[in-house]
Design an enzyme around this catalytic site. Sequence first.
Site, PDB file in Angstrom:
ATOM      1  CB  SER A  99      55.718  -6.111  85.856  1.00  0.00           C
ATOM      2  OG  SER A  99      55.081  -5.902  87.098  1.00  0.00           O
TER       3      SER A  99
ATOM      4  CG  HIS B  64      58.049  -7.430  82.175  1.00  0.00           C
ATOM      5  ND1 HIS B  64      57.438  -6.356  81.567  1.00  0.00           N
ATOM      6  CD2 HIS B  64      57.078  -8.050  82.889  1.00  0.00           C
ATOM      7  CE1 HIS B  64      56.159  -6.335  81.901  1.00  0.00           C
ATOM      8  NE2 HIS B  64      55.920  -7.348  82.694  1.00  0.00           N
TER       9      HIS B  64
ATOM     10  CD  GLU C 103      59.228  -4.048  78.780  1.00  0.00           C
ATOM     11  OE1 GLU C 103      59.204  -2.886  78.360  1.00  0.00           O
ATOM     12  OE2 GLU C 103      58.419  -4.475  79.640  1.00  0.00           O
TER      13      GLU C 103
ATOM     14  CG  ASN D 248      53.632  -2.836  82.847  1.00  0.00           C
ATOM     15  OD1 ASN D 248      52.703  -3.326  82.226  1.00  0.00           O
ATOM     16  ND2 ASN D 248      54.329  -3.522  83.746  1.00  0.00           N
TER      17      ASN D 248
END
Length: 730
Positions: A443, A464, A476, A514
């Site tokens: 991540s 991800h 992702e 993120n």
Amino acid sequence: MTEFHYAVDADGVATITWDLPGKSMNVMTMPGLQQLEAAVDKALADDAVKGVILTSAKADFAGGMDLNLLAELRGTIEGNAAQSLFDGIMGMHHLSRKIERAGMDPKTLKGGKPIVAALPGTAMGIGLELPLACHRIIAADNPRAQIGLPEIKVGLFPGGGGTTRLAWKLGAMAAAPLLLEGKTLAPAKAKSAGIIDEVVPADQLLARAKEWVLGAKDADLVKPWDTKGYKIPGGAPYSAPGFPTFVGASVMVHANTWGVYPAAKALLSAVYEGMQVPFDTALKIEARWFTHVLLDPSSSAMIRSLFVNKGALEKGANRPDVPDERVKKVGVLGAGMMGAGIAYVSALAGIEVVLLDAAIESAEKGKSYSEGLLDKGMKRGKVTEEKKAKVLGLIKTTADYADLEGCDLIVEAVFEDPGVKADVTAKAEAVIPETAIFASNTSTLPITSLAAASKRPEQFIGIHFFSPVDKMLLVEIIKGAKTGERAVAKALDFVRQIRKTPIVVNDARFFYANRCIIPYINEGMRLAAEGTPLPMVDHAAKLLGFPVGPITLVDETSLDLGAKIAKATKAAMGNDYPDDAVDEVVFWMVDQGRYGRKSKAGFFDYDESGKRQGYWPGFEAKYPVIEGAELEEVQNRLMMAQVLEAVRALEEGVLEDIREGDVGAILGWGFAPWSGGPFGWLDIIGAAKAVEICDGLEAKFGARFKCPALLRDMAAKGQTFYGATAVKVA
């Protein structure tokens, strides 16, 4: 193109069959509406026709209106858009009333022709609104069928008569879950709820429909709201039983939407106002409110992101032009929470899974996660014993890398440690086929760096997943510097197999999701440390349409994880690290042993079961509240912290498609769905307004709010991200 087929049998029963060419599911188009009305007119005008069956040639009846058409409609209407939309909607109501009255004498209510809807499977949206206008609804006993009005989930409400008819038929309270929550029901439950009239074996559907048509009497055709003195179940708004229903419904709508979703309020207004007037006037009121919603920019933004763009990405809009790369056998390295979830969704999709961990006991524990989810499904009646056995049978547990032989995809889900990931990469590549694709579920760690441990970096990619894997819709996909097209295609085909929505981004610190989530959380903690009351920080976000505020979110994701990420990020960025002020808060909370929900102590206090008991008073003792915080400024800081990162990601080429930026934001961390995503939100407020907000925040709070050059240039040129004035990003 013929969408509705018309035929009359020897007994004088006309069958109107819906069969949209080239589609697996019927959706209503403008030509389709015209063809349906022509067929109804033909049946009503033909003295030889005794009645009509409305059905589908497909396994399902219909999935609703063609939302692509609605998405385009608002931008193509010239002149008085509101009047044009209203007239078009009233045209649909005219058709439904024509079906409902079916040629009967308006005074005696006799002489009409019976019209029955025969539903072979799913009936959604207009696919239920039309049957609700028919005199009887008969559904096949199809275990896969769902019946309902889910429009509220894409920023609309049922505007083809469904809102009024369902509320008048069931009463406001009984209709609320279907209208305000978009709940769908299996045929048997829809019958129990009073939505449909009969459920019959699938092979008897048309025979039973014909039997009903030939046996129907005049009284069977009259809708209750067309009879004198009809009283709506549960009462009208100002009746003794009805008044508390509407007071409660209003509270529920505001509690669930925080005032940012116009469709829910408009729906409730249409029901409330419509129940105080005659039925035909109620339909006009519904049409007026539906027009209002269609003209609201948030409805078109939600349709664009949650239907049009999401659908395009799921169908491979950005897939490289390479042959089919569907996964046959996947190896999952690491049987912790993420690995166990990946194994479950893969097996559920019918993919053979090898779940590997350092110890066989750990691998077995990972497999038990799937068993637990399947058991829950069985209790809810969604999973059979046979299905459970089949899914679990696809998951092989092991501690031996040799068992990965034959896997065409590896998904590594071990600890976020480059050394550990390099070790398992080497061990796996020693046994898997040379053609296999290797994916890391990291991540935060750069894919290009992790690919250095691979013998085949062109076959190395990031996939991800978001936690919990079985519930979160977004995946992702991250391209490293050397990732090849086949690896991207394999990842996209895999995500499609497990029925999730992919976005593809280029490698950069924190990738895309993120990169935007962390500034949101950090800005919330900055505000708290400055003395903004904790409830105000969270509520400011909810008033913007976020499902949870940043303070609540950080407790859910855990503060000790935040501390680890902060230390690693600071080590990598050195003097460029921007979040020392946030770290002071995070490290202090960790030193107090307050990690969040998992430790039953964080920004909130928790009881023994882990239920939040309110904000922890100790935080305000350390960081006293300072009066005078302005809601608008708090909201601007929380919103811009995310939006500016999205724009920078586009500028830097991390994002290659704004559709992925918007869909990824909504599905990944719940970015204000009403806005259509960060780029949709910027289009709603306009680039010039965004620049003005940025400049004000930068002057007061520093460079993190500096307006990106792309956005400033768009403001100068009057450009948008979508539509006729859309900017082109290289």
